[in-house]
Write a protein that holds these residues in place. Structure first.
Motif, PDB file in Angstrom:
ATOM      1  N   GLY A 242       9.409  19.469  -2.030  1.00  0.00           N
ATOM      2  CA  GLY A 242       9.827  18.841  -3.269  1.00  0.00           C
ATOM      3  C   GLY A 242       9.190  17.498  -3.546  1.00  0.00           C
ATOM      4  O   GLY A 242       9.312  16.966  -4.652  1.00  0.00           O
ATOM      5  N   GLU A 243       8.490  16.936  -2.569  1.00  0.00           N
ATOM      6  CA  GLU A 243       7.820  15.650  -2.797  1.00  0.00           C
ATOM      7  C   GLU A 243       6.539  15.827  -3.602  1.00  0.00           C
ATOM      8  O   GLU A 243       5.881  16.871  -3.523  1.00  0.00           O
ATOM      9  CB  GLU A 243       7.439  14.992  -1.471  1.00  0.00           C
ATOM     10  CG  GLU A 243       8.494  14.110  -0.867  1.00  0.00           C
ATOM     11  CD  GLU A 243       7.908  13.165   0.163  1.00  0.00           C
ATOM     12  OE1 GLU A 243       8.048  11.939  -0.018  1.00  0.00           O
ATOM     13  OE2 GLU A 243       7.323  13.632   1.148  1.00  0.00           O
ATOM     14  N   VAL A 244       6.184  14.786  -4.323  1.00  0.00           N
ATOM     15  CA  VAL A 244       4.880  14.684  -4.967  1.00  0.00           C
ATOM     16  C   VAL A 244       4.246  13.412  -4.431  1.00  0.00           C
ATOM     17  O   VAL A 244       4.659  12.303  -4.776  1.00  0.00           O
ATOM     18  CB  VAL A 244       4.999  14.639  -6.505  1.00  0.00           C
ATOM     19  CG1 VAL A 244       3.611  14.502  -7.132  1.00  0.00           C
ATOM     20  CG2 VAL A 244       5.704  15.876  -7.031  1.00  0.00           C
ATOM     21  N   VAL A 245       3.276  13.573  -3.548  1.00  0.00           N
ATOM     22  CA  VAL A 245       2.660  12.441  -2.873  1.00  0.00           C
ATOM     23  C   VAL A 245       1.247  12.252  -3.413  1.00  0.00           C
ATOM     24  O   VAL A 245       0.461  13.198  -3.466  1.00  0.00           O
ATOM     25  CB  VAL A 245       2.609  12.670  -1.349  1.00  0.00           C
ATOM     26  CG1 VAL A 245       1.914  11.504  -0.647  1.00  0.00           C
ATOM     27  CG2 VAL A 245       4.024  12.862  -0.793  1.00  0.00           C
ATOM     28  N   CYS A 246       0.941  11.037  -3.811  1.00  0.00           N
ATOM     29  CA  CYS A 246      -0.401  10.718  -4.289  1.00  0.00           C
ATOM     30  C   CYS A 246      -1.136   9.914  -3.227  1.00  0.00           C
ATOM     31  O   CYS A 246      -0.573   8.970  -2.654  1.00  0.00           O
ATOM     32  CB  CYS A 246      -0.346   9.919  -5.594  1.00  0.00           C
ATOM     33  SG  CYS A 246       0.068  10.937  -7.036  1.00  0.00           S
ATOM     34  N   VAL A 247      -2.373  10.289  -2.971  1.00  0.00           N
ATOM     35  CA  VAL A 247      -3.214   9.584  -2.005  1.00  0.00           C
ATOM     36  C   VAL A 247      -4.281   8.834  -2.791  1.00  0.00           C
ATOM     37  O   VAL A 247      -5.045   9.440  -3.551  1.00  0.00           O
ATOM     38  CB  VAL A 247      -3.870  10.562  -1.012  1.00  0.00           C
ATOM     39  CG1 VAL A 247      -4.677   9.797   0.033  1.00  0.00           C
ATOM     40  CG2 VAL A 247      -2.813  11.424  -0.335  1.00  0.00           C
ATOM     41  N   VAL A 248      -4.314   7.524  -2.624  1.00  0.00           N
ATOM     42  CA  VAL A 248      -5.263   6.691  -3.359  1.00  0.00           C
ATOM     43  C   VAL A 248      -6.055   5.856  -2.364  1.00  0.00           C
ATOM     44  O   VAL A 248      -5.675   5.703  -1.203  1.00  0.00           O
ATOM     45  CB  VAL A 248      -4.549   5.786  -4.383  1.00  0.00           C
ATOM     46  CG1 VAL A 248      -3.710   6.615  -5.351  1.00  0.00           C
ATOM     47  CG2 VAL A 248      -3.659   4.751  -3.680  1.00  0.00           C
ATOM     48  N   GLY A 249      -7.154   5.302  -2.841  1.00  0.00           N
ATOM     49  CA  GLY A 249      -7.983   4.455  -2.001  1.00  0.00           C
ATOM     50  C   GLY A 249      -9.423   4.495  -2.454  1.00  0.00           C
ATOM     51  O   GLY A 249      -9.805   5.307  -3.305  1.00  0.00           O
ATOM     52  N   PRO A 250     -10.257   3.626  -1.903  1.00  0.00           N
ATOM     53  CA  PRO A 250     -11.665   3.582  -2.311  1.00  0.00           C
ATOM     54  C   PRO A 250     -12.413   4.830  -1.888  1.00  0.00           C
ATOM     55  O   PRO A 250     -11.968   5.592  -1.015  1.00  0.00           O
ATOM     56  CB  PRO A 250     -12.199   2.340  -1.579  1.00  0.00           C
ATOM     57  CG  PRO A 250     -11.280   2.158  -0.417  1.00  0.00           C
ATOM     58  CD  PRO A 250      -9.934   2.617  -0.875  1.00  0.00           C
ATOM     59  N   SER A 251     -13.568   5.048  -2.507  1.00  0.00           N
ATOM     60  CA  SER A 251     -14.417   6.176  -2.133  1.00  0.00           C
ATOM     61  C   SER A 251     -14.822   6.053  -0.668  1.00  0.00           C
ATOM     62  O   SER A 251     -15.062   4.951  -0.170  1.00  0.00           O
ATOM     63  CB  SER A 251     -15.672   6.207  -3.013  1.00  0.00           C
ATOM     64  OG  SER A 251     -15.323   6.412  -4.363  1.00  0.00           O
ATOM     65  N   GLY A 252     -14.867   7.198   0.006  1.00  0.00           N
ATOM     66  CA  GLY A 252     -15.260   7.197   1.409  1.00  0.00           C
ATOM     67  C   GLY A 252     -14.160   6.829   2.367  1.00  0.00           C
ATOM     68  O   GLY A 252     -14.419   6.593   3.553  1.00  0.00           O
ATOM     69  N   SER A 253     -12.907   6.808   1.895  1.00  0.00           N
ATOM     70  CA  SER A 253     -11.805   6.386   2.768  1.00  0.00           C
ATOM     71  C   SER A 253     -11.191   7.538   3.560  1.00  0.00           C
ATOM     72  O   SER A 253     -10.301   7.310   4.380  1.00  0.00           O
ATOM     73  CB  SER A 253     -10.714   5.690   1.945  1.00  0.00           C
ATOM     74  OG  SER A 253     -10.217   6.546   0.930  1.00  0.00           O
ATOM     75  N   GLY A 254     -11.643   8.769   3.323  1.00  0.00           N
ATOM     76  CA  GLY A 254     -11.141   9.913   4.077  1.00  0.00           C
ATOM     77  C   GLY A 254     -10.141  10.771   3.336  1.00  0.00           C
ATOM     78  O   GLY A 254      -9.597  11.726   3.906  1.00  0.00           O
ATOM     79  N   LYS A 255      -9.909  10.472   2.072  1.00  0.00           N
ATOM     80  CA  LYS A 255      -8.875  11.171   1.310  1.00  0.00           C
ATOM     81  C   LYS A 255      -9.175  12.669   1.199  1.00  0.00           C
ATOM     82  O   LYS A 255      -8.309  13.512   1.455  1.00  0.00           O
ATOM     83  CB  LYS A 255      -8.746  10.565  -0.098  1.00  0.00           C
ATOM     84  CG  LYS A 255      -8.510   9.068  -0.123  1.00  0.00           C
ATOM     85  CD  LYS A 255      -8.289   8.529  -1.523  1.00  0.00           C
ATOM     86  CE  LYS A 255      -9.457   8.744  -2.460  1.00  0.00           C
ATOM     87  NZ  LYS A 255     -10.667   8.000  -2.052  1.00  0.00           N
ATOM     88  N   THR A 256     -10.392  13.007   0.775  1.00  0.00           N
ATOM     89  CA  THR A 256     -10.745  14.413   0.603  1.00  0.00           C
ATOM     90  C   THR A 256     -10.750  15.151   1.943  1.00  0.00           C
ATOM     91  O   THR A 256     -10.300  16.297   2.030  1.00  0.00           O
ATOM     92  CB  THR A 256     -12.113  14.547  -0.087  1.00  0.00           C
ATOM     93  OG1 THR A 256     -11.990  14.125  -1.451  1.00  0.00           O
ATOM     94  CG2 THR A 256     -12.611  15.986  -0.065  1.00  0.00           C
ATOM     95  N   THR A 257     -11.215  14.503   2.987  1.00  0.00           N
ATOM     96  CA  THR A 257     -11.213  15.140   4.308  1.00  0.00           C
ATOM     97  C   THR A 257      -9.789  15.418   4.764  1.00  0.00           C
ATOM     98  O   THR A 257      -9.512  16.447   5.391  1.00  0.00           O
ATOM     99  CB  THR A 257     -11.955  14.270   5.333  1.00  0.00           C
ATOM    100  OG1 THR A 257     -13.305  14.087   4.878  1.00  0.00           O
ATOM    101  CG2 THR A 257     -11.972  14.920   6.697  1.00  0.00           C
ATOM    102  N   LEU A 258      -8.858  14.525   4.460  1.00  0.00           N
ATOM    103  CA  LEU A 258      -7.451  14.772   4.786  1.00  0.00           C
ATOM    104  C   LEU A 258      -6.953  16.026   4.070  1.00  0.00           C
ATOM    105  O   LEU A 258      -6.337  16.899   4.692  1.00  0.00           O
ATOM    106  CB  LEU A 258      -6.601  13.564   4.387  1.00  0.00           C
ATOM    107  CG  LEU A 258      -5.087  13.749   4.528  1.00  0.00           C
ATOM    108  CD1 LEU A 258      -4.705  14.022   5.980  1.00  0.00           C
ATOM    109  CD2 LEU A 258      -4.344  12.521   3.998  1.00  0.00           C
ATOM    110  N   LEU A 259      -7.242  16.139   2.775  1.00  0.00           N
ATOM    111  CA  LEU A 259      -6.799  17.316   2.034  1.00  0.00           C
ATOM    112  C   LEU A 259      -7.453  18.588   2.562  1.00  0.00           C
ATOM    113  O   LEU A 259      -6.782  19.615   2.729  1.00  0.00           O
ATOM    114  CB  LEU A 259      -7.118  17.148   0.541  1.00  0.00           C
ATOM    115  CG  LEU A 259      -5.879  17.011  -0.355  1.00  0.00           C
ATOM    116  CD1 LEU A 259      -5.159  15.711  -0.024  1.00  0.00           C
ATOM    117  CD2 LEU A 259      -6.246  17.073  -1.822  1.00  0.00           C
TER     118      LEU A 259
END
Length: 257
Positions: free
Chosen positions: A37-54
């Motif tokens: 039920g959560e909606v979590v947004c991941v933010v941060g600068p480019s190259g911070s690992g966000k896409t790799t986490l997903l």
């Protein structure tokens, strides 16, 4: 309007998740979780690992170290075993992902894109798959594009088809990787409206996004990443109005420049 408060206990979580590509460490001991039920947004600068986490949560990247759990069961780990691989296969269809660049099959119609996985992976009878796909296309406002080729659609329409395609597998978790970054402002609004609707309906979502207004209004929690680490996380209001770390404060200040 933000979704209702989520239930306790993580649906999916990482524990000391590490990912290296050669000598480059992209994720460093990342521990986080998303409750149903959560909606979590991941933010941060480019190259911070966000896409790799997903991509790791979607089981598209194997961890170098640490582990990923779903409902408490290990589904990916740096030291993988047969049991872990079997657990991953069992939950793969529970995780839907929408990519930045749509990734629709160009040789199939819109309807064909949406029914392909339910028929081939879930073994759904074609008539039932078509009926469910038509309902999903209505949900994302594309009933009139049922028989169209993806190449004849706008970028916003293609991304809405991609969302319908992911939803057709009836996932328990939806992952969005910069779902609007390839779109112009008007088309972004179309996609964000669908994402907000899903959030309001209680879909569990983890979204990597640069859309700060969406993160502020639709998310229950914001995670800020930098240099492969989770630096700060919290409720949207506290994160945007009073960040507790200098790195997050600098990031938000640059957005206002």
């Amino acid at each position: 309007m933000p979704p209702a408060e989520a239930s306790s206990g993580p649906l999916i979580e990482t524990r000391a998740l590490t990912k290296r590509f050669g000598e480059n460490t992209v994720l460093r001991d990342v521990s986080m979780g998303v409750r149903s039920g959560e909606v979590v947004c991941v933010v941060g600068p480019s190259g911070s690992g966000k896409t790799t986490l997903l991509r790791s949560l979607a089981l598209l990247e194997a961890p170098t170290g640490g582990e990923i759990r779903m409902d408490g069961t290990i589904i990916a780990a740096g030291a993988s075993t047969g049991a872990v691989r079997r657990a991953a296969r069992a939950v793969r269809s529970d995780i839907g992902m929408v990519f930045q660049h749509f990734n629709l099959w160009p040789h199939m119609s819109v309807l064909g894109n949406v029914i392909e996985a339910p028929v081939r992976v879930r073994g759904l009878p074609r008539d039932q798959a078509v009926a469910e796909a038509e309902a999903l296309l209505a949900k994302v406002g594309l009933s009139d594009k049922r028989d169209a080729s993806p190449g004849r659609l706008s970028g916003g329409q293609q991304q809405r088809v991609a969302i319908a395609r992911a939803l057709a597998m009836k996932p328990r978790l939806m992952l969005f990787d910069e779902a609007t970054s390839a779109l112009d402002p008007e088309l972004k609004a179309e996609v964000l409206a669908v994402m907000r609707q899903l959030a309001e309906e209680g879909m569990t979502m983890l979204a990597v996004t640069h859309e700060m207004s969406f993160a502020r209004r639709a998310c229950t929690r914001v995670i800020f990443m930098d240099a492969g680490e989770i630096v700060e996380e919290g409720a949207p209001k506290s994160f945007f109005d009073a960040p507790t770390t200098e790195r997050a404060a600098r990031f938000l200040a640059r957005l206002e420049d």
